[in-house]
Scaffold this motif. Sequence first.
Motif, short mmCIF file in Angstrom:
data_model
loop_
_atom_site.label_atom_id
_atom_site.label_comp_id
_atom_site.label_asym_id
_atom_site.label_seq_id
_atom_site.Cartn_x
_atom_site.Cartn_y
_atom_site.Cartn_z
N TYR A 97 18.50 -2.14 -10.83
CA TYR A 97 17.15 -1.65 -11.13
C TYR A 97 16.34 -1.34 -9.86
CZ TYR A 97 17.61 -2.77 -16.07
OH TYR A 97 18.00 -2.80 -17.38
N HIS A 98 16.90 -1.59 -8.69
CA HIS A 98 16.16 -1.36 -7.45
C HIS A 98 15.77 0.11 -7.31
CE1 HIS A 98 17.75 -5.28 -6.55
NE2 HIS A 98 17.11 -5.32 -5.42
N PHE A 99 14.58 0.34 -6.77
CA PHE A 99 14.20 1.71 -6.40
C PHE A 99 13.34 1.66 -5.15
CE2 PHE A 99 10.78 0.40 -9.26
CZ PHE A 99 9.64 0.89 -8.64
N LYS A 100 13.30 2.77 -4.45
CA LYS A 100 12.63 2.84 -3.15
C LYS A 100 11.15 3.18 -3.32
CE LYS A 100 12.75 5.39 1.24
NZ LYS A 100 11.39 5.94 1.10
N LEU A 101 10.34 2.60 -2.46
CA LEU A 101 8.91 2.93 -2.43
C LEU A 101 8.50 3.11 -0.98
CD1 LEU A 101 6.80 3.22 -4.68
CD2 LEU A 101 6.02 0.92 -4.16
N ASN A 102 7.74 4.15 -0.71
CA ASN A 102 7.34 4.42 0.67
C ASN A 102 6.50 3.29 1.25
OD1 ASN A 102 8.62 6.90 0.60
ND2 ASN A 102 6.79 8.02 0.01
N LYS A 103 6.66 3.05 2.54
CA LYS A 103 5.94 1.96 3.20
C LYS A 103 4.42 2.14 3.11
CE LYS A 103 9.54 0.75 6.56
NZ LYS A 103 9.89 0.68 8.01
N LYS A 104 3.97 3.39 3.20
CA LYS A 104 2.52 3.64 3.15
C LYS A 104 1.96 3.31 1.77
CE LYS A 104 2.17 7.10 6.83
NZ LYS A 104 1.76 8.49 7.17
N VAL A 105 2.74 3.57 0.74
CA VAL A 105 2.29 3.25 -0.63
C VAL A 105 2.21 1.74 -0.80
CG1 VAL A 105 2.84 3.44 -3.09
CG2 VAL A 105 3.23 5.37 -1.57
N LYS A 106 3.22 1.01 -0.30
CA LYS A 106 3.22 -0.45 -0.39
C LYS A 106 2.07 -1.05 0.39
CE LYS A 106 7.12 -2.70 -0.34
NZ LYS A 106 7.22 -3.14 -1.73
N SER A 107 1.79 -0.48 1.56
CA SER A 107 0.68 -0.97 2.38
C SER A 107 -0.66 -0.73 1.67
CB SER A 107 0.69 -0.27 3.73
OG SER A 107 -0.42 -0.66 4.51
N LEU A 108 -0.82 0.46 1.07
CA LEU A 108 -2.05 0.77 0.34
C LEU A 108 -2.22 -0.16 -0.86
CD1 LEU A 108 -4.51 2.55 -0.26
CD2 LEU A 108 -2.97 4.14 -1.44
N ALA A 109 -1.12 -0.46 -1.54
CA ALA A 109 -1.18 -1.35 -2.71
C ALA A 109 -1.62 -2.75 -2.30
CB ALA A 109 0.19 -1.39 -3.40
N ARG A 110 -1.08 -3.24 -1.21
CA ARG A 110 -1.44 -4.59 -0.74
C ARG A 110 -2.90 -4.65 -0.32
NH1 ARG A 110 2.20 -7.20 3.89
NH2 ARG A 110 1.44 -5.32 4.93
N LYS A 111 -3.35 -3.62 0.38
CA LYS A 111 -4.76 -3.57 0.77
C LYS A 111 -5.66 -3.49 -0.46
CE LYS A 111 -4.15 -1.28 5.28
NZ LYS A 111 -4.44 -0.04 6.05
N SER A 112 -5.24 -2.72 -1.47
CA SER A 112 -6.03 -2.58 -2.70
C SER A 112 -6.15 -3.92 -3.41
CB SER A 112 -5.38 -1.55 -3.62
OG SER A 112 -5.33 -0.27 -3.02
N ALA A 113 -5.05 -4.68 -3.44
CA ALA A 113 -5.08 -5.99 -4.09
C ALA A 113 -6.02 -6.94 -3.34
CB ALA A 113 -3.68 -6.58 -4.14
N LEU A 114 -5.97 -6.89 -2.01
CA LEU A 114 -6.87 -7.73 -1.20
C LEU A 114 -8.33 -7.31 -1.39
CD1 LEU A 114 -4.74 -7.88 2.09
CD2 LEU A 114 -5.23 -9.80 0.56
N ALA A 115 -8.55 -6.00 -1.54
CA ALA A 115 -9.91 -5.51 -1.77
C ALA A 115 -10.46 -6.02 -3.09
CB ALA A 115 -9.93 -3.98 -1.73
N TYR A 116 -9.61 -6.05 -4.12
CA TYR A 116 -10.03 -6.60 -5.42
C TYR A 116 -10.43 -8.06 -5.28
CZ TYR A 116 -9.01 -2.73 -8.63
OH TYR A 116 -9.06 -1.54 -9.33
N LYS A 117 -9.65 -8.83 -4.53
CA LYS A 117 -9.97 -10.25 -4.35
C LYS A 117 -11.30 -10.42 -3.61
CE LYS A 117 -6.56 -11.98 -6.49
NZ LYS A 117 -6.85 -12.46 -7.85
N ALA A 118 -11.56 -9.54 -2.64
CA ALA A 118 -12.82 -9.60 -1.91
C ALA A 118 -13.99 -9.27 -2.84
CB ALA A 118 -12.79 -8.64 -0.72
N GLN A 119 -13.80 -8.28 -3.71
CA GLN A 119 -14.85 -7.91 -4.66
C GLN A 119 -15.14 -9.04 -5.65
OE1 GLN A 119 -13.69 -4.25 -6.58
NE2 GLN A 119 -13.61 -3.10 -4.66
#
Length: 206
Positions: A97-119
């Motif tokens: 089931y593995h699939f590839k995801l671009n590093k920039k997308v993963k970085s944006l997702a992690r930042k978005s999750a951290l932003a939600y926690k800050a909010q």
Amino acid sequence: MELSVYNIKGEATGKTVVLNDSVFGIEPNDHAIYLDVKQFLANGRQGTHKSKERSELSGSTRKLKRQKGTGGARSGDINSPVMVGGARVFGPKPRDYHFKLNKKVKSLARKSALAYKAQENAIIVVEDFAFEAPKTKEFVALTKGLQVADKKLVLVLADQNKNVYLSARNLEKASVVTVPELNTFKVLDAKCLVLTEASLAVINNF
């Protein structure tokens, strides 16, 4: 955004830290979060599911009854998928089931999750600390001092600390990770994010 720094007893130290707006203050991208969490869960799947198809089932291949003249539907052997105990049509097969995801997308997702926690004001910053020995009691005292004992939390350390990790291992609602191990799923899965000063300094440079 500024946050107060607490000690392990939950007391304010008088120090403050700044959350980098380029990490904690961005506009969260929900689609990037969806893709990253989907990849995390997919990569955790074993993929060893298997059901037997018609050719793999043990059983006689004799035709059960003649083709015509019975007044009922025609039928083949007992392994037919329409028979009770027969094979399965298009059943699951082992797959990856593995699939590839671009590093920039993963970085944006992690930042978005951290932003939600800050909010949500769900981030707590504590002084750097270490336990002299693995003591679950000390970790529980830490969570009670920070008033997060009843919440699912993730403690983020800058470096590996075996004593702190072992102290939290028996607690169902607490987990300890280092900054490289922090991912979108872990951030979103926790109700509260506890960062040490050293780990925050690294996260601010994401």
